[in-house]
Enzyme design. Sequence first.
Site, PDB file in Angstrom:
ATOM      1  N   GLN A   1      -9.706 -11.817   5.099  1.00  0.00           N
ATOM      2  CA  GLN A   1      -8.760 -11.132   4.697  1.00  0.00           C
ATOM      3  C   GLN A   1      -9.153 -10.785   3.080  1.00  0.00           C
ATOM      4  O   GLN A   1      -8.928  -9.603   2.731  1.00  0.00           O
ATOM      5  CB  GLN A   1      -7.471 -11.906   4.170  1.00  0.00           C
ATOM      6  CG  GLN A   1      -6.968 -12.115   5.616  1.00  0.00           C
ATOM      7  CD  GLN A   1      -6.649 -11.021   6.364  1.00  0.00           C
ATOM      8  OE1 GLN A   1      -5.966  -9.992   5.914  1.00  0.00           O
ATOM      9  NE2 GLN A   1      -7.314 -10.503   7.465  1.00  0.00           N
TER      10      GLN A   1
ATOM     11  N   ASP B   1      -5.801  -8.439  14.535  1.00  0.00           N
ATOM     12  CA  ASP B   1      -5.920  -7.184  13.993  1.00  0.00           C
ATOM     13  C   ASP B   1      -6.675  -6.243  14.831  1.00  0.00           C
ATOM     14  O   ASP B   1      -6.048  -5.008  14.682  1.00  0.00           O
ATOM     15  CB  ASP B   1      -7.246  -7.197  12.818  1.00  0.00           C
ATOM     16  CG  ASP B   1      -6.570  -7.412  11.273  1.00  0.00           C
ATOM     17  OD1 ASP B   1      -5.442  -7.412  11.246  1.00  0.00           O
ATOM     18  OD2 ASP B   1      -7.726  -7.606  10.597  1.00  0.00           O
TER      19      ASP B   1
ATOM     20  N   HIS C   1     -11.047  -7.413   2.269  1.00  0.00           N
ATOM     21  CA  HIS C   1     -10.429  -6.235   2.176  1.00  0.00           C
ATOM     22  C   HIS C   1     -10.113  -5.474   0.996  1.00  0.00           C
ATOM     23  O   HIS C   1     -10.349  -3.961   0.880  1.00  0.00           O
ATOM     24  CB  HIS C   1      -8.953  -6.561   2.708  1.00  0.00           C
ATOM     25  CG  HIS C   1      -8.536  -6.303   4.166  1.00  0.00           C
ATOM     26  ND1 HIS C   1      -8.929  -5.256   5.004  1.00  0.00           N
ATOM     27  CD2 HIS C   1      -8.199  -7.191   5.375  1.00  0.00           C
ATOM     28  CE1 HIS C   1      -8.578  -5.268   6.140  1.00  0.00           C
ATOM     29  NE2 HIS C   1      -8.272  -6.301   6.456  1.00  0.00           N
TER      30      HIS C   1
ATOM     31  N   HIS D   1      43.487  10.593   8.462  1.00  0.00           N
ATOM     32  CA  HIS D   1      43.235   9.894   9.400  1.00  0.00           C
ATOM     33  C   HIS D   1      44.404   9.215  10.205  1.00  0.00           C
ATOM     34  O   HIS D   1      44.073   9.252  11.358  1.00  0.00           O
ATOM     35  CB  HIS D   1      42.234   8.577   8.752  1.00  0.00           C
ATOM     36  CG  HIS D   1      40.875   8.822   8.227  1.00  0.00           C
ATOM     37  ND1 HIS D   1      40.698   9.749   7.346  1.00  0.00           N
ATOM     38  CD2 HIS D   1      39.682   8.438   8.762  1.00  0.00           C
ATOM     39  CE1 HIS D   1      39.386   9.695   7.164  1.00  0.00           C
ATOM     40  NE2 HIS D   1      38.732   8.939   8.052  1.00  0.00           N
TER      41      HIS D   1
ATOM     42  N   GLU E   1       2.117 -12.265   4.993  1.00  0.00           N
ATOM     43  CA  GLU E   1       1.792 -11.423   5.898  1.00  0.00           C
ATOM     44  C   GLU E   1       1.173 -12.120   7.449  1.00  0.00           C
ATOM     45  O   GLU E   1       1.922 -11.891   8.558  1.00  0.00           O
ATOM     46  CB  GLU E   1       0.966 -10.347   5.522  1.00  0.00           C
ATOM     47  CG  GLU E   1       0.559  -9.338   6.431  1.00  0.00           C
ATOM     48  CD  GLU E   1      -0.706  -8.319   5.945  1.00  0.00           C
ATOM     49  OE1 GLU E   1      -1.279  -8.832   4.968  1.00  0.00           O
ATOM     50  OE2 GLU E   1      -0.856  -7.065   6.517  1.00  0.00           O
ATOM     51  N   HIS E   2       0.117 -12.757   7.139  1.00  0.00           N
ATOM     52  CA  HIS E   2      -0.525 -13.638   8.283  1.00  0.00           C
ATOM     53  C   HIS E   2      -0.418 -15.139   7.917  1.00  0.00           C
ATOM     54  O   HIS E   2      -0.739 -15.184   6.719  1.00  0.00           O
ATOM     55  CB  HIS E   2      -1.897 -13.167   8.424  1.00  0.00           C
ATOM     56  CG  HIS E   2      -2.385 -11.647   8.517  1.00  0.00           C
ATOM     57  ND1 HIS E   2      -2.723 -10.890   7.408  1.00  0.00           N
ATOM     58  CD2 HIS E   2      -2.202 -10.829   9.407  1.00  0.00           C
ATOM     59  CE1 HIS E   2      -2.901  -9.674   7.933  1.00  0.00           C
ATOM     60  NE2 HIS E   2      -2.825  -9.435   9.182  1.00  0.00           N
TER      61      HIS E   2
END
Lengths: 433, 433
Positions: free
Chosen positions: B256, B358, B259, B417, B324-325
């Site tokens: 990670q 991934d 990235h 209505h 996220e993970h």
Amino acid sequence: MKILYGDISSILNDMTVLREEAGRVEKTAAEAVERIITDIKMRKDEALREYTSRFDGVELASFRVSTEAIERAVESVESSFLEALEGAKRNIVSYHEKQKRQGFVDADTKGIIRGQLIRPLHTVGVYVPGGTAAYPSSVLMNVLPAKIAGVKRIVMVTPPGKDGVNPHILAAAHIAGVDEIYSIGGAQAVAALAYGTESIPRVDKIVGPGNMYVALAKRAVFGAVNIDMIAGPSEIVVIADETGNASFIAADLLSQAEHDTNATAILITTHKELAQQVKQEVERQLQELPRADIARASIEANGAIVVVDSLQEAFAVSNEIAPEHLELHIHEPMTALADIQHAGSIFIGPYAPEPLGDYFAGPNHVLPTSGTARFFSALSVDDFVKKSSFLSYTREALEQVKDQIVILAEKEGLQAHARAISIRFEEKGGADE
Amino acid sequence: MKILYGDISSILNDMTVLREEAGRVEKTAAEAVERIITDIKMRKDEALREYTSRFDGVELASFRVSTEAIERAVESVESSFLEALEGAKRNIVSYHEKQKRQGFVDADTKGIIRGQLIRPLHTVGVYVPGGTAAYPSSVLMNVLPAKIAGVKRIVMVTPPGKDGVNPHILAAAHIAGVDEIYSIGGAQAVAALAYGTESIPRVDKIVGPGNMYVALAKRAVFGAVNIDMIAGPSEIVVIADETGNASFIAADLLSQAEHDTNATAILITTHKELAQQVKQEVERQLQELPRADIARASIEANGAIVVVDSLQEAFAVSNEIAPEHLELHIHEPMTALADIQHAGSIFIGPYAPEPLGDYFAGPNHVLPTSGTARFFSALSVDDFVKKSSFLSYTREALEQVKDQIVILAEKEGLQAHARAISIRFEEKGGADE
């Protein structure tokens, strides 16, 4: 109410302009909202107290509406109103319960387990407008799907009036099962829910209608929390053939027109005589309406009757509009479902008028406006859950695919990704198993 | 890599700052994007051609990538790469097919039919970045769920390079089943998809990652079309007990970290020795990585190893982060699913490293970042459908509930209505039945 024959491009152009106008953001208002949000984030309750005093003209010892106040409200409203709310609740619950769904686990391949958890959001904030736009039905429509999803904590906020909160709103909140109610409103209430203060809990999602400041605030806090759609003005399209009843159709068009001068009510019909009859009926019924000024302005500016040659043409025009509400007053209306590509909610036949759905039948009345029915949906149980995927592989299962993963990772230039796979199969790197 | 014992508040504070920073909008960039969008809306292809020339340095006779160019690309790439893509596709398809759902019809009450249609979006645009961030895996992850949902027209856009479009991207698009590809990128491509030009079709939803300008443009066109989430920097949390393998965990943290310097990699462990071992392994493995500069900057700024007293405490910290993970390197990891409240994707056991997800296993890699796993979910088939409710009542069914609807409508001051209900039961107003 204008009648158009054949060429409907002017209607579509007018709608595009109206819809873009409705979505336009006033820069000064947006800046004011940004300031309020920053202030609430920094000074929390202190700022919230100041804004409530300034905008609502109320000094509150506590924002929280007490259990006693809620009980008093429930006792003070007519029992026929409570019964009607209970009836609506039963239908909304039975409809939305069919939306509940389960996660899945896939264990079909040796050594591999893959799945998806679907779980409720933990805390949800529901904004309920005050004043003349205080709609108890909206409390049920926003709270009950969250309840059915299993949301643990449902927090309602609503601006305080001089005499406290509208008792009909409190009664609806009680019946819907709201956990906590706070007397705050405007952008400051949205900011408090998004970031939390000493007395207001931070929520995961904010839903519910509101004025321009509320809408701008919801847009601004999106990402810090989730939000529902930002609703535009109400819309109805009626498709009718020679079976259409002019007085029913006129009444239904007016029921949307009375909401807002920006509301849109359009009849598309294959029957010229019906076009004339509905035009006359609209005029006649307008005389009797308390909100005739609003309804007339809406009908004159945005209303239209479109005469087309065939029902297929009517469906095509409606799909182009992608209306919030669509009524079908035609022969065998159920079979037309396959022709309707884009519509928030579809009302089938002469005895399913739009207000039946607004208040009572069960489908949600929070619907996509401004043509967004092409890609947005009614509020539902889905809006109050989140999904997590999960994955388990054995050593053997990973070994079978390791080379393919390494190829993909290396092609993307991400060597550490490739390494995370290959290191598991090096001599020294074996797990202690 | 820093090791913290007990007090994790500094980590949580750092993450909050980092996440807010990632979400900050640069005002000048936002204004530039607004200008581009307005320009594309007004001048369409002409403006698109100018921006493509100015930003991508390319003059194109046609934006459309030809079938021949796509076929050439597929022939030019290695067959092992195509096989790996096909393997990934099979798994992504088999996983996402389990997400497909049906609408419902409820005809349990006499005279009442209520239902919900679930139907695919008609046209979807997929943005694929060019240059070094050209990720074939991302093409599969964004296109295949749309395909499975039944989207009729999938339009891909990707910025042109000097030598045309990256052949690996074209091959992935071909395998995924993209219908049309256009060589455009940046905010101008997003605007073209949102509003349509002479040569680019208007879409219902735009998905896919992109740089800051792409993200700002997606945010700006939201409402005119739907969009997916705006992704922040990547995040991984690993929870490990004494069964954790230090070299596996270090490799996964680094996968990670490589990235982006803003990526976050955190180990939470009950085992002090493992904390030390992982720290050393991270150092050792960093030596071998081509993207070591990025990974090191990320690990030093945002990486951390947190030693806690119990797994329950580890779960609590992870839930606070809502990563996220999340990887679980613990005894009986599957049983921990019930303890994980908030995580985008959960990787269970030592042989489910994050890169397996991934690239290959099937669950989507488009995941909620920055703590939004509290309320957002992985990209799924659900993101490519819309729902319409429908409703049919007979006269008798409506008559039974008409009084309750009128009470609710009148309480909200909406007489038109109420009138739409009551007019159906007046003597003169009977439908022709």
